[in-house]
Motif scaffolding. Structure first.
Motif, PDB file in Angstrom:
ATOM      1  N   THR A 117     -12.377 -16.541  12.828  1.00 13.22           N
ATOM      2  CA  THR A 117     -12.946 -17.893  12.841  1.00 13.22           C
ATOM      3  C   THR A 117     -11.870 -18.959  12.822  1.00 13.22           C
ATOM      4  OG1 THR A 117     -14.875 -17.027  11.645  1.00 13.22           O
ATOM      5  CG2 THR A 117     -14.584 -19.432  11.701  1.00 13.22           C
ATOM      6  N   THR A 118     -10.822 -18.720  12.057  1.00  9.43           N
ATOM      7  CA  THR A 118      -9.704 -19.668  11.987  1.00  9.43           C
ATOM      8  C   THR A 118      -8.469 -19.113  12.679  1.00  9.43           C
ATOM      9  OG1 THR A 118      -9.028 -18.763   9.833  1.00  9.43           O
ATOM     10  CG2 THR A 118     -10.549 -20.644   9.818  1.00  9.43           C
ATOM     11  N   GLY A 119      -8.707 -18.248  13.655  1.00  5.86           N
ATOM     12  CA  GLY A 119      -7.605 -17.577  14.322  1.00  5.86           C
ATOM     13  C   GLY A 119      -6.909 -18.433  15.359  1.00  5.86           C
ATOM     14  N   LEU A 120      -5.904 -17.821  15.979  1.00  3.20           N
ATOM     15  CA  LEU A 120      -5.074 -18.528  16.956  1.00  3.20           C
ATOM     16  C   LEU A 120      -5.889 -19.021  18.147  1.00  3.20           C
ATOM     17  CD1 LEU A 120      -2.264 -19.385  17.950  1.00  3.20           C
ATOM     18  CD2 LEU A 120      -2.014 -17.094  18.951  1.00  3.20           C
ATOM     19  N   LEU A 121      -6.832 -18.226  18.635  1.00  5.39           N
ATOM     20  CA  LEU A 121      -7.626 -18.628  19.793  1.00  5.39           C
ATOM     21  C   LEU A 121      -8.421 -19.900  19.504  1.00  5.39           C
ATOM     22  CD1 LEU A 121      -8.720 -18.174  22.623  1.00  5.39           C
ATOM     23  CD2 LEU A 121     -10.418 -16.616  21.652  1.00  5.39           C
ATOM     24  N   ASN A 122      -9.064 -19.949  18.352  1.00  6.60           N
ATOM     25  CA  ASN A 122      -9.851 -21.136  18.002  1.00  6.60           C
ATOM     26  C   ASN A 122      -8.959 -22.352  17.744  1.00  6.60           C
ATOM     27  OD1 ASN A 122     -12.323 -19.912  18.272  1.00  6.60           O
ATOM     28  ND2 ASN A 122     -12.488 -19.349  16.116  1.00  6.60           N
ATOM     29  N   GLN A 123      -7.751 -22.112  17.255  1.00  7.78           N
ATOM     30  CA  GLN A 123      -6.825 -23.228  17.054  1.00  7.78           C
ATOM     31  C   GLN A 123      -6.425 -23.836  18.397  1.00  7.78           C
ATOM     32  OE1 GLN A 123      -3.510 -22.014  14.600  1.00  7.78           O
ATOM     33  NE2 GLN A 123      -4.827 -21.139  13.018  1.00  7.78           N
ATOM     34  N   VAL A 124      -6.237 -22.979  19.400  1.00  4.27           N
ATOM     35  CA  VAL A 124      -5.912 -23.480  20.741  1.00  4.27           C
ATOM     36  C   VAL A 124      -7.111 -24.225  21.324  1.00  4.27           C
ATOM     37  CG1 VAL A 124      -5.314 -22.807  23.100  1.00  4.27           C
ATOM     38  CG2 VAL A 124      -4.204 -21.677  21.152  1.00  4.27           C
ATOM     39  N   LEU A 125      -8.306 -23.695  21.128  1.00  2.00           N
ATOM     40  CA  LEU A 125      -9.507 -24.353  21.646  1.00  2.00           C
ATOM     41  C   LEU A 125      -9.734 -25.706  20.977  1.00  2.00           C
ATOM     42  CD1 LEU A 125     -11.981 -21.331  21.903  1.00  2.00           C
ATOM     43  CD2 LEU A 125     -10.753 -22.461  23.760  1.00  2.00           C
ATOM     44  N   ASP A 126      -9.374 -25.812  19.698  1.00  2.00           N
ATOM     45  CA  ASP A 126      -9.533 -27.094  18.987  1.00  2.00           C
ATOM     46  C   ASP A 126      -8.701 -28.196  19.622  1.00  2.00           C
ATOM     47  OD1 ASP A 126     -11.371 -26.143  17.186  1.00  2.00           O
ATOM     48  OD2 ASP A 126      -9.870 -25.612  15.661  1.00  2.00           O
ATOM     49  N   ILE A 127      -7.576 -27.822  20.215  1.00  2.00           N
ATOM     50  CA  ILE A 127      -6.727 -28.821  20.872  1.00  2.00           C
ATOM     51  C   ILE A 127      -7.484 -29.505  22.003  1.00  2.00           C
ATOM     52  CG2 ILE A 127      -4.597 -29.152  22.194  1.00  2.00           C
ATOM     53  CD1 ILE A 127      -3.399 -26.798  20.669  1.00  2.00           C
ATOM     54  N   PHE A 128      -8.361 -28.749  22.661  1.00  2.00           N
ATOM     55  CA  PHE A 128      -9.136 -29.296  23.783  1.00  2.00           C
ATOM     56  C   PHE A 128     -10.527 -29.752  23.357  1.00  2.00           C
ATOM     57  CE2 PHE A 128      -6.124 -26.175  25.460  1.00  2.00           C
ATOM     58  CZ  PHE A 128      -5.497 -26.911  26.449  1.00  2.00           C
TER      59      PHE A 128
END
Length: 310
Positions: free
Chosen positions: A146-157
């Motif tokens: 849920t708070t992983g790297l993929l979601n962190q990248v998606l949060d940027i967009f």
């Protein structure tokens, strides 16, 4: 007397050669002894024991009780086993073609003579060495959490992600991505096959005006079909045996909602979670039959699409 002497000398030489041959054979058997011990004690012995246990009711504590085909009949009504087969087949049929397609694409790119090819080849091969390890499976949980790297990248967009491994609709997809990521081994084999294709075919095709795609589908792919077949058989067998990734990512439960319950994981759960080792042994032999059927089918179908240049 001289003739008799020569005959005796000849017989002596033959006897000496025979004795020397026996010594050579003895030396060969001595060098083979560790492998033979491992073959019979670590491979054949446990396989025969597992075959016997598959016809018994065995809980690891009490002595095995012979029940015949009951374990195999029981599989017909085991809904969880049926689901594990569905999950495993989906995993194999989706991840293996994607993995081989990416491996072949990168092999073709590297075969064009990219600078630093040895470095790229080593980097691309590295995931194949690490992909089935516990450490990478743990890393995968962090990347797709849920708070992983993929979601962190998606949060940027500005995209709000979800728990990819905790959602039944995407959990299996993360394991598919992990298997596709381990494309290094088939890529290296494809690269070796590409190096064996004679350049005269490409030169003749270029003279005839064939473009890049035409040369690939008319020359490269047909001549590479034996390598494609080899990789296909190996990767299907490997995919059916996948266990570590699903065990670590799901915490050994096959969750969520059994969406990552591979056949091997369910086998482990029955054998070591429920101490139903007789049923687990029957499942193991059923998996062997499944892999054998797929392998035999590939060999049968290969005569229709595999081209051997002989």
């Amino acid at each position: 007397m001289s003739a008799l002497g020569e005959l005796g000398s000849l017989r002596g030489k033959k006897a000496g050669a025979k004795a020397g041959g026996k010594k050579d054979n003895l030396a060969g058997y001595l060098f083979l002894a560790p492998w033979l011990v491992g073959l019979f004690l670590i491979t054949i012995g446990p396989m025969l024991a597992s075959l016997y246990l598959s016809f018994t009711d065995y809980n690891l504590i009490q002595a095995p009780k012979w029940i015949g085909l009951e374990n195999f009949i029981r599989m017909l009504s085991d809904e969880r086993l049926h689901n594990s087969l569905k999950v495993t087949f989906t995993y194999v049929f989706v991840s293996v073609p994607l993995q081989l397609a990416i491996a072949l694409l990168l092999a073709v790119v590297l075969d064009r003579g990219v600078r630093g090819m040895a470095f790229y080849r080593s980097i691309f091969y590295l995931p194949s060495l690490l992909g089935s390890s516990v450490a990478i499976a743990i890393l995968w949980r962090q990347v797709f959490g849920t708070t992983g790297l993929l979601n962190q990248v998606l949060d940027i967009f500005g995209i709000h992600g979800k728990g990819w491994i905790s959602d039944p609709s995407t959990a299996l997809g993360t394991l598919v991505v992990l298997n596709v990521w381990t494309f290094g081994s088939p890529m290296v084999i494809f690269l070796a096959g590409l190096r064996q294709i004679p350049t005269m075919y490409y030169e003749a095709a270029a003279v005839d005006g064939a473009g890049t795609l035409r040369r690939f589908f008319s020359i490269t792919l047909p001549l590479l079909t034996p390598i494609v077949f080899f990789n296909l058989v190996l990767q299907i067998i490997h995919a059916f045996q996948s266990f570590t990734q699903a065990f670590v990512v799901s915490g050994g439960s096959g969750g969520p909602s059994d969406s990552t319950m591979f056949f091997t994981l369910y086998l482990y759960d029955r054998g070591f979670g429920n101490f139903d080792m007789g049923y687990a042994s029957a499942m193991a032999w059923f998996l062997l039959v499944i892999i054998g059927v797929f392998t035999a089918a590939n060999f049968f179908a290969s005569k229709y699409w595999v081209f051997y240049d002989d």
